[in-house]
Motif scaffolding. Structure first.
Motif, short mmCIF file in Angstrom:
data_model
loop_
_atom_site.label_atom_id
_atom_site.label_comp_id
_atom_site.label_asym_id
_atom_site.label_seq_id
_atom_site.Cartn_x
_atom_site.Cartn_y
_atom_site.Cartn_z
N ALA A 1 1.67 1.24 -11.03
CA ALA A 1 0.44 0.52 -10.70
C ALA A 1 0.17 0.63 -9.20
O ALA A 1 -0.97 0.83 -8.76
N ASP A 2 1.23 0.52 -8.42
CA ASP A 2 1.10 0.60 -6.98
C ASP A 2 0.64 1.99 -6.55
O ASP A 2 -0.20 2.16 -5.66
N ARG A 3 1.20 3.01 -7.19
CA ARG A 3 0.87 4.39 -6.86
C ARG A 3 -0.57 4.74 -7.22
O ARG A 3 -1.19 5.59 -6.59
N ALA B 1 4.42 6.04 4.96
CA ALA B 1 3.00 5.67 4.86
C ALA B 1 2.81 4.33 4.17
O ALA B 1 1.71 3.85 4.05
N GLY B 2 3.87 3.76 3.68
CA GLY B 2 3.70 2.44 3.08
C GLY B 2 4.58 2.16 1.90
O GLY B 2 4.38 1.18 1.19
N GLY B 3 5.51 3.02 1.62
CA GLY B 3 6.43 2.77 0.52
C GLY B 3 7.32 1.59 0.82
O GLY B 3 7.30 1.04 1.92
N ARG C 1 -3.11 2.64 -7.24
CA ARG C 1 -4.09 1.78 -6.57
C ARG C 1 -5.01 2.54 -5.60
O ARG C 1 -6.24 2.34 -5.63
N TYR D 1 8.82 -6.39 -7.09
CA TYR D 1 7.76 -5.62 -7.70
C TYR D 1 7.38 -6.23 -9.05
O TYR D 1 6.22 -6.40 -9.39
N ALA E 1 7.05 11.36 5.16
CA ALA E 1 5.68 10.95 5.49
C ALA E 1 5.14 10.02 4.44
O ALA E 1 4.49 9.01 4.74
N ASP E 2 5.42 10.33 3.18
CA ASP E 2 4.94 9.49 2.08
C ASP E 2 5.61 8.11 2.14
O ASP E 2 4.96 7.08 2.00
N PRO F 1 2.36 14.65 10.06
CA PRO F 1 2.21 14.01 11.37
C PRO F 1 3.58 13.72 11.98
O PRO F 1 4.51 13.32 11.28
N TRP G 1 14.22 -5.40 -4.48
CA TRP G 1 12.97 -4.65 -4.44
C TRP G 1 12.29 -4.60 -5.81
O TRP G 1 11.14 -4.97 -5.97
N MET H 1 0.84 -1.19 0.00
CA MET H 1 0.00 0.00 0.00
C MET H 1 0.88 1.24 0.00
O MET H 1 1.69 1.45 0.89
N THR H 2 0.80 2.03 -1.02
CA THR H 2 1.50 3.30 -1.02
C THR H 2 0.52 4.39 -1.36
O THR H 2 0.55 4.97 -2.41
N ALA H 3 -0.37 4.63 -0.46
CA ALA H 3 -1.30 5.72 -0.68
C ALA H 3 -0.52 7.00 -0.78
O ALA H 3 0.64 7.08 -0.38
N GLY H 4 -1.16 8.03 -1.30
CA GLY H 4 -0.50 9.31 -1.29
C GLY H 4 -0.16 9.64 0.15
O GLY H 4 -0.24 8.81 1.03
N SER H 5 0.21 10.83 0.39
CA SER H 5 0.58 11.17 1.74
C SER H 5 -0.69 11.28 2.58
O SER H 5 -1.78 11.34 2.06
N PRO H 6 -0.55 11.32 3.87
CA PRO H 6 -1.71 11.39 4.73
C PRO H 6 -2.59 12.58 4.39
O PRO H 6 -2.11 13.63 4.02
N VAL I 1 4.95 12.29 -7.56
CA VAL I 1 5.73 11.17 -7.04
C VAL I 1 6.75 10.77 -8.10
O VAL I 1 6.44 10.78 -9.30
N TYR J 1 3.95 -7.88 -10.38
CA TYR J 1 3.27 -7.20 -11.45
C TYR J 1 3.08 -8.09 -12.68
O TYR J 1 2.06 -8.02 -13.35
N TRP K 1 5.71 0.07 -10.14
CA TRP K 1 5.64 1.18 -9.17
C TRP K 1 4.43 2.07 -9.47
O TRP K 1 3.69 2.47 -8.57
#
Lengths: 400, 127
Positions: free
Chosen positions: A88-90, B56-58, A92, B71, B52-53, B44, B67, A1-6, A67, B75, A86
């Motif tokens: 595709a992950d971004r 958050a899950g990278g 999602r 991926y 932060a990005d 935060p 890595w 999970m790599t959502a954008g930033s909070p 990004v 994929y 990458w």
């Protein structure tokens, strides 16, 4: 999970490019304009591009997220595929809200078009086809590998909802590959018509200028051979504003030495875009010596250097290729000369230098032509119409 | 040195096409990378936007050579299902890939690839 930033809302639009951004290349100017229009139309969006070289991996600019894929994967195909994954992950976290994805190459297109459950529309912007360009730039690439890349392009084009091209030559190339003409939209490149710019520090009194990259198809070698034929013109210098780092120019610099012109050539590398405009504005002649190769003839191109030179009001001498003829008429807006002919190129330059009034008249007409129909404003209006068309829905909410 | 000179500027990169630094007075240092960040950019826990990005899950360690491979493997599986061909997308074999290794003499033009910093560029399609 790599959502954008909070706390970043899910986006309605995304622009993906396997290309470094920003950079000093013409492609970056193009990306800036196209992505800006997309994000203006959809209240922000996600820009996924290549990074590295000190660019931050993540930026948030108001309602826009940028990004960057910065991993140093040495092999190009490995890197391209890693970028696809990458991307595709971004995407999602935004799949439920995305309305338009705008892509620029097969590796940014694949993660977008390959989803059968997608709810968004896809705009594939084709400025070039890697299966053609890489035959020039990666000489060890096997025909089998290039054929697989062509197949990837075909797959992505077939599954896109609209295909945007900057030139009719490229549109023709795509139609020959089976893309329906009705799916292709012409969105020409553009340029701002700049006001007066101060003379760049260190600029010679009289100079020709070349602006752009150093790939074989750019014809810098042809220009150097032509310049060698102008050695009798006192004080005339050639300024090369290369959009690439210095090491990429080694072969052409060696050629300049062999031709005996190296001491009359000034090199400027990776200048910011606004500084290039000043170098253009004060040149005697701007030269676009594109070669008559498959990349320029069969695939086509839309050279920004020609449009920006016209906008800057500097006389242009360019290769007589179909893609260039779309931009200027010979002896009306500039001079067109046969490609790959240094003697013809030198002769055209010499005549413009000897008849400055005529050269100024050509340049003034060229500038008027840009102002009348080839500014970025015109391009963006055409692109906005593409977005409107593909996102139109019927009364039941289905895509028209 | 006057008061103004002692203000540490926020070091977060800003801009779209023309990049610069934020420059607002920093209110904290990012606990992850140490970069000074202003109130506008502090996320935060005072993290800078990049950290932060990432947190958050990278990917945990993007410099781990496994890595990209991991991926890719994930994929391949997903995209080949979408393409209705379980073998196609992994069909660039070693022979295909060998023509695209960085660092050879011929990579000079890099085409539109390889114009970034370092020999690992990968950008594509100039106009």
């Amino acid at each position: 999970m790599t959502a954008g930033s909070p706390a970043q809302p899910a986006h309605r639009a995304a622009y993906l490019a396997f290309d470094r951004f920003p950079s000093s290349k013409g492609s970056a100017v193009h990306i800036a304009q196209m992505a800006d229009e997309l994000f203006a139309a959809f209240g922000g969006g996600l820009l996924g591009v290549l990074g590295g070289g000190g660019l931050p991996g993540y930026q948030r600019e108001g309602d826009r997220e940028i990004v960057r894929f910065g991993e140093q994967v040495p092999n190009l195909i490995d890197r391209a595929e890693a970028f696809s994954a990458w991307a595709a992950d971004r995407l999602r976290p935004h799949l439920a809200t995305l309305e338009v994805c705008h892509v620029r190459d097969p590796w940014s297109a694949l993660p977008v078009v390959a989803r059968d459950d997608r709810r968004y529309r896809v705009v594939y912007e084709v400025n070039g086809l890697p299966s053609i360009e890489m035959a020039h730039t990666w000489p060890w690439a096997s025909p089998a590998a290039l054929a697989k890349i062509a197949e990837l392009e075909r797959y992505c084009l077939a599954r896109s909802d609209a295909v945007v091209v900057p030139s009719r030559v490229i549109a023709g190339a795509l139609e020959r590959r089976g893309v329906p003409a009705g799916k292709i939209a012409l969105v020409p490149n553009g340029a701002p018509v700049p006001g007066p710019a101060p003379r760049p520090a260190g600029a010679p009194d009289r100079y020709l200028v070349y602006v752009g990259a150093m790939q074989p198809w750019q014809g810098v070698d042809v220009l150097l051979r032509a310049f060698a034929r102008l050695a009798d013109l006192p004080g005339l210098r050639l300024v090369v504003c290369a959009s690439v780092p210095e090491r990429r120019a080694k072969p052409v610099r060696r050629l300049a030495e062999r031709l005996g012109v190296a001491d009359r050539v000034d090199w400027r590398f990776t200048l910011p875009h606004h500084e290039v405009a000043a170098w253009l504005a004060h040149a005697q002649v701007s030269v676009a010596p594109l070669t008559g190769c498959a990349r320029n003839l069969d695939q086509g191109c839309a050279p920004l250097k020609v449009i920006e030179s016209m906008a800057a009001g500097v006389p242009v001498v360019a290769s007589d290729l179909p893609a260039v003829r779309e931009l200027l008429d010979d002896r009306v807006h500039g001079r067109l000369v046969p490609a790959d002919r240094p003697a013809e190129l030198a002769r055209a330059i010499r005549i413009l230098l000897e008849y400055p009034d005529e050269a100024r008249a050509l340049a003034a007409r060229a500038r008027d032509r840009i102002a009348a129909g080839l500014t970025w404003g015109h391009s963006r209006a055409a692109l906005a119409e593409v977005y409107r068309t593909i996102t139109r829905r019927d009364d039941e909410g289905r895509w028209c | 040195m006057d008061e103004e000179d002692r203000v540490t500027p926020c070091d977060v990169t800003t801009g779209f096409f023309v990049l610069g630094h934020c420059g607002r007075p920093a209110v904290a240092g990012c606990p992850s990378c140490g970069k000074p960040v202003c109130a506008h950019h502090a996320g935060p826990d005072g993290l800078c936007p990049e950290c932060a990005d990432r947190l958050a899950g990278g990917p945990a360690s993007p410099y781990d050579p496994r890595w990209a491979r991991g991926y890719r493997r994930t994929y391949y599986s997903e995209s080949s299902r979408a393409y209705n061909d379980t073998t196609w997308y992994s069909s660039f074999d070693d022979y295909d890939r060998g023509g695209f290794d960085a660092g050879g003499d011929y990579s000079f033009g890099g085409g539109d690839f390889g114009d970034g910093d370092g020999d690992f560029g990968g950008d594509f399609v100039d106009s």
